[in-house]
Design a protein around this motif. Structure first.
Motif, PDB file in Angstrom:
ATOM      1  N   HIS A   1       0.825  -1.201   0.000  1.00  0.00           N
ATOM      2  CA  HIS A   1       0.000   0.000   0.000  1.00  0.00           C
ATOM      3  C   HIS A   1       0.866   1.261   0.000  1.00  0.00           C
ATOM      4  O   HIS A   1       0.553   2.239  -0.690  1.00  0.00           O
TER       5      HIS A   1
ATOM      6  N   TYR B   1       2.037   1.788  -3.423  1.00  0.00           N
ATOM      7  CA  TYR B   1       0.935   2.301  -4.244  1.00  0.00           C
ATOM      8  C   TYR B   1       0.819   3.820  -4.084  1.00  0.00           C
ATOM      9  O   TYR B   1       0.734   4.563  -5.072  1.00  0.00           O
TER      10      TYR B   1
ATOM     11  N   ARG C   1      -6.639   1.461  10.245  1.00  0.00           N
ATOM     12  CA  ARG C   1      -7.766   0.936   9.463  1.00  0.00           C
ATOM     13  C   ARG C   1      -9.096   1.288  10.123  1.00  0.00           C
ATOM     14  O   ARG C   1      -9.999   0.447  10.260  1.00  0.00           O
TER      15      ARG C   1
ATOM     16  N   ARG D   1     -17.449   0.129   4.244  1.00  0.00           N
ATOM     17  CA  ARG D   1     -16.182   0.349   3.537  1.00  0.00           C
ATOM     18  C   ARG D   1     -16.429   1.341   2.389  1.00  0.00           C
ATOM     19  O   ARG D   1     -17.580   1.613   2.026  1.00  0.00           O
TER      20      ARG D   1
ATOM     21  N   CYS E   1     -16.658   2.049  -4.993  1.00  0.00           N
ATOM     22  CA  CYS E   1     -15.914   2.399  -6.203  1.00  0.00           C
ATOM     23  C   CYS E   1     -16.547   3.543  -6.993  1.00  0.00           C
ATOM     24  O   CYS E   1     -15.908   4.101  -7.882  1.00  0.00           O
TER      25      CYS E   1
ATOM     26  N   PRO F   1     -15.981  -4.966  -5.226  1.00  0.00           N
ATOM     27  CA  PRO F   1     -14.552  -4.681  -5.048  1.00  0.00           C
ATOM     28  C   PRO F   1     -14.303  -3.357  -4.329  1.00  0.00           C
ATOM     29  O   PRO F   1     -15.147  -2.457  -4.334  1.00  0.00           O
ATOM     30  N   LEU F   2     -13.147  -3.277  -3.706  1.00  0.00           N
ATOM     31  CA  LEU F   2     -12.700  -2.044  -3.085  1.00  0.00           C
ATOM     32  C   LEU F   2     -12.068  -1.139  -4.134  1.00  0.00           C
ATOM     33  O   LEU F   2     -11.498  -1.621  -5.123  1.00  0.00           O
TER      34      LEU F   2
ATOM     35  N   ALA G   1      -9.063   0.915  -5.700  1.00  0.00           N
ATOM     36  CA  ALA G   1      -7.656   0.488  -5.717  1.00  0.00           C
ATOM     37  C   ALA G   1      -6.873   1.071  -4.552  1.00  0.00           C
ATOM     38  O   ALA G   1      -5.966   0.417  -4.028  1.00  0.00           O
TER      39      ALA G   1
ATOM     40  N   ARG H   1      -7.169  -1.319  -1.502  1.00  0.00           N
ATOM     41  CA  ARG H   1      -6.815  -2.729  -1.592  1.00  0.00           C
ATOM     42  C   ARG H   1      -5.485  -2.966  -0.890  1.00  0.00           C
ATOM     43  O   ARG H   1      -4.552  -2.188  -1.026  1.00  0.00           O
ATOM     44  N   GLY H   2      -5.428  -4.027  -0.148  1.00  0.00           N
ATOM     45  CA  GLY H   2      -4.220  -4.309   0.605  1.00  0.00           C
ATOM     46  C   GLY H   2      -4.180  -3.603   1.945  1.00  0.00           C
ATOM     47  O   GLY H   2      -3.348  -3.918   2.791  1.00  0.00           O
TER      48      GLY H   2
ATOM     49  N   ASP I   1      -8.315  -5.074   3.163  1.00  0.00           N
ATOM     50  CA  ASP I   1      -8.586  -6.502   2.979  1.00  0.00           C
ATOM     51  C   ASP I   1      -8.591  -7.232   4.318  1.00  0.00           C
ATOM     52  O   ASP I   1      -9.460  -8.069   4.554  1.00  0.00           O
TER      53      ASP I   1
END
Length: 403
Positions: A24, A27, A68, A345, A348, A384-385, A387, A390-391, A394
């Protein structure tokens, strides 16, 4: 920026990145090439979605992200429904003209701070109409980034200095066009363009970080108006341009055709990247088509952001008129915790892309809590989360009030 200040800023960012999972952190570092860093009064401004660093507010953001936590990194409050302008697309349109008392408003701001917000934005209506604006800013400015969203009308050099002394970090002045006559036409107030220009100058003189905000309507994208606004912002010495996408809410509730098509969003995505990679100075571009895309952080409404309107109704964001309770009748911490079922959460895509067509033109806003929960279901388990999460999310994240 002096060497010592540069070192402190670099150290603050490094401490944050080292607390994150390696993938992350990599990223985020990779995406920073698309963000133009601005130096202002010894601190680095990435954009107005984040506190400048080093600062206590940035440290708190680091705690939320590394831990988190589902916590409001940013919280915006409408201080009044009143405004001298008459913009047809105003996101506050069709809301009831009720307003919290001064005591209720101060208590709501206190509760926002206790919930752990890193950024507090003051909006409206026109917040400059409140004589106690500096006092409200001072309630949170010691360790929180403060934003003012304004038309610029009434932001004299003297008023700007008063707000700077209270601790205002950044003033975001709305702009409809680089052409004065067109701006005034949309605002419905003659001379409004000149008010905006003078407001930017007053902020610069007072040491407030100046920003402009302009909505990326499709006709503005097609006509090249966004480029002209960028060049005007450069000439005025603005530090940032915020570029929201149009949303079918407020004065244009129900008109989902006003929302951008995928190719138009891609143009504004590219506009963000191209201008922030320029090496010839100029303002930071913060295009929501980039920052809130599935390739970045998506929609964080109700997860890392909340909005309280002038009547005390708590919504996931200022362009999503779905109430989940009123802060004058129920503690904000309880309302925020109850929203976790709907906002476990980030998503998108913009929340209003899912529910905007269900809100009728002229319908009183915000929608009551009972209907809000029906209109907006929680994300599917396999959704999906974005981008940017992600990581990071999760693994199980912590839900509830920040420690």
């Amino acid at each position: 920026m002096r060497i010592r200040q540069r070192f402190r800023a670099a150290a603050a960012l490094a401490r944050f990145l080292l607390r994150l999972p390696r993938a992350h952190a990599c990223y985020l570092l990779g995406r920073m090439r698309n963000t133009k860093r601005q130096e202002h009064r010894g601190r680095i401004h990435l954009n107005s979605f984040y506190p400048p660093y080093p600062s206590a507010a940035f440290d708190r953001l680091c705690d939320h992200v590394a831990g988190r936590r589902r916590a409001p990194i940013s919280a915006y409050v409408a201080l009044t429904p009143r405004c001298p302008c008459r913009c047809g697309h105003c996101s506050y349109g069709h809301r009831e003209p009720r307003q919290m008392t001064a005591e209720q408003l101060a208590d709501a701001i206190r509760q926002i701070r206790e919930l752990g917000a890193c950024i507090v934005g003051f909006t409206g209506g026109e917040p400059l109409l409140r004589k106690d604006l500096a006092d409200l800013i001072a309630l949170v400015s010691a360790d929180t980034t403060t934003l003012l969203f304004t038309t610029g009308i009434g932001l004299s050099p003297e008023r700007a200095q008063e707000l700077a002394d209270a601790g205002l970090t950044c003033a975001v002045i709305g702009l409809e066009s680089a052409d004065a006559a067109e701006h005034d036409r949309v605002r419905g107030v003659e001379g409004c363009f000149e008010h905006a220009r003078r407001a930017v100058a007053a902020c610069r003189a007072a040491g407030i970080f100046p920003a402009l905000s302009t909505i990326a309507f499709a006709d503005r994208i097609a006509s090249g108006a966004m480029e002209r606004i960028y060049e005007l912002a450069r000439a005025w010495g603005v530090g940032e341009i915020r570029i929201p996408c149009p949303v079918a809410t407020g004065g244009i509730a129900g008109t989902t055709g006003a929302m951008l098509q995928p190719d138009e969003k891609r143009k504004m995505f590219d506009f963000h990247v191209q201008h922030n990679r320029r090496k010839d100075g100029g303002p930071t571009v913060t295009s929501f088509a980039y920052v809130e895309s599935a390739e970045m952080f998506g929609c964080e409404g109700g997860y890392h952001h909340l909005f309280i309107d002038a009547a005390g109704e708590v919504c996931p964001c200022d362009v999503t008129p779905l109430s989940f309770g009123n802060v004058t009748r129920r503690p904000l911490a309880e309302i925020w915790a109850s929203m976790a079922a709907t906002f476990p959460r980030p998503r998108c895509e913009c929340l209003m892309s899912r529910v905007g067509h269900k809100i009728l033109p002229g319908e009183p806003l915000p929608v009551p809590p009972e209907r809000s929960r029906v209109l907006l279901a929680p994300p599917a388990a396999d959704e999906p989360l974005p981008a940017g999460f992600r990581g990071l999310l999760d693994p199980p994240q912590r839900i509830g009030r920040a420690a």
